[in-house]
Design a protein around this motif. Structure first.
Motif, PDB file in Angstrom:
ATOM      1  N   ARG A  29      41.532 -12.166 -69.875  1.00 41.04           N
ATOM      2  CA  ARG A  29      40.282 -12.901 -69.712  1.00 41.04           C
ATOM      3  C   ARG A  29      40.479 -14.355 -69.278  1.00 41.04           C
ATOM      4  N   GLY A  30      41.699 -14.804 -69.197  1.00 44.42           N
ATOM      5  CA  GLY A  30      41.967 -16.172 -68.780  1.00 44.42           C
ATOM      6  C   GLY A  30      43.373 -16.569 -69.192  1.00 44.42           C
ATOM      7  N   TYR A  49      43.677 -13.143 -73.995  1.00 43.43           N
ATOM      8  CA  TYR A  49      44.004 -14.311 -73.185  1.00 43.43           C
ATOM      9  C   TYR A  49      45.522 -14.394 -73.003  1.00 43.43           C
ATOM     10  N   ARG A 105      41.987 -16.479 -64.480  1.00 43.36           N
ATOM     11  CA  ARG A 105      41.152 -17.649 -64.766  1.00 43.36           C
ATOM     12  C   ARG A 105      39.962 -17.269 -65.624  1.00 43.36           C
ATOM     13  N   PRO A 106      39.431 -18.234 -66.374  1.00 40.53           N
ATOM     14  CA  PRO A 106      39.673 -19.666 -66.293  1.00 40.53           C
ATOM     15  C   PRO A 106      41.030 -20.087 -66.863  1.00 40.53           C
ATOM     16  N   GLN A 118      40.124 -25.406 -65.708  1.00 37.01           N
ATOM     17  CA  GLN A 118      38.665 -25.307 -65.778  1.00 37.01           C
ATOM     18  C   GLN A 118      38.128 -25.928 -67.069  1.00 37.01           C
ATOM     19  N   GLU A 154      35.070 -18.103 -74.404  1.00 33.65           N
ATOM     20  CA  GLU A 154      34.095 -17.097 -73.978  1.00 33.65           C
ATOM     21  C   GLU A 154      32.859 -17.763 -73.356  1.00 33.65           C
ATOM     22  N   ARG A 172      33.386 -18.834 -69.772  1.00 32.48           N
ATOM     23  CA  ARG A 172      33.263 -17.765 -68.784  1.00 32.48           C
ATOM     24  C   ARG A 172      31.804 -17.524 -68.391  1.00 32.48           C
ATOM     25  N   GLU A 173      30.884 -18.062 -69.189  1.00 32.52           N
ATOM     26  CA  GLU A 173      29.445 -17.868 -68.949  1.00 32.52           C
ATOM     27  C   GLU A 173      28.737 -19.200 -68.728  1.00 32.52           C
TER      28      GLU A 173
END
Length: 257
Positions: free
Chosen positions: A16-17, A44, A87-88, A117, A240, A243-244
């Protein structure tokens, strides 16, 4: 020579990053094994790097060395998969690592390979803050978690007495003057004797996108104190939300506590 330790997402899960962790004074990569494993368990990709060996009193060479260390870490992770860096990208620093990251981000080098990021700054020390005394006294400043105290004591590479000298003023001036526009999560323990809470609060207000989280009862090593599970949960919540577009997935509508 190896300058990093890796923690991977569980097999079969989409990563997820990427999180790059920079330790603080006296610490080693082993100091963040528990922290790295916990974030990796949430899918992650975590790489903990050695702090640069350069003297932080010579600010420009120190920041150049830190930038090179981050670039090596990022490029190494990116080379692992055909799709490149997951990423992020988020940089996490504690103590001197946090000060170094903040000062580096103040440079605005957004085209650099290491430019993230977001950033997590934990235990930013205050100007002139230091901890003298025996090893047990330093441990009391760092953490009251018995497991982490054992990790620090059992690691021959940990530099005892590292907190006896203050972080150089010029480096802290650059760190606290940062106006980097990426999202920041600032973490501080309310029992951290090395923290300048007023300075950290000002930094949180002046950064364009910052959240200041105060950890009740935590000491200087806020990522590795008794509250480490709650702190890791706060960081995962931040990751999390990042990401949004910083919109949290969970909000409290009503509560009796």
């Amino acid at each position: 020579m190896t300058y990093s330790t890796d923690h991977h997402a569980p097999e079969g899960l989409r990563t997820r990053g990427t999180v790059i962790v920079v330790p603080g004074r006296g610490e080693t990569r082993a100091s963040y094994a528990r922290f790295g494993s916990r974030l990796a368990h949430d899918a992650y990709r975590v790489r903990v790097v050695d702090p640069p060996a350069a003297d932080p009193a010579a600010v420009a060479p120190f920041l150049d060395a830190l930038a090179r260390r981050l670039s090596e870490a990022v490029e190494g992770v990116a080379a692992e998969t055909p799709d490149g860096l997951p990423r992020p990208l988020v940089l996490v620093g504690s103590d001197l690592g946090a000060a170094g990251l903040a000062a580096l981000l103040a440079s605005g080098a957004s085209e650099a390979a290491w430019w993230p990021q977001a950033a997590v700054l934990a235990g930013l020390p205050g100007h002139g803050a230091r901890a003298a005394g025996r090893w047990e006294d330093e441990l009391d400043v760092r953490t009251h978690c018995p497991t982490h105290r054992g990790v620090l004591t059992g690691d021959a590479a940990v530099e005892r007495g590292a907190l006896a000298g203050a972080v150089p003023r010029e480096l802290l001036d650059a760190a606290y003057a940062s106006r980097a526009e990426i999202p920041h999560l600032l973490l501080v323990g309310d029992a951290d004797p090395l923290a300048d809470r007023a300075a950290i609060a000002r930094a949180a207000r002046t950064l364009p996108k910052a959240r200041l989280t105060v950890v009740r009862g935590a000491h200087h090593d806020v990522l590795n104190d008794v509250q480490h599970r709650s702190v890791a949960a706060e960081i995962v919540t931040f990751l999390e939300a990042l990401r949004e577009e910083l919109i949290p997935a969970v909000t409290v509508e009503t509560s009796a506590w």
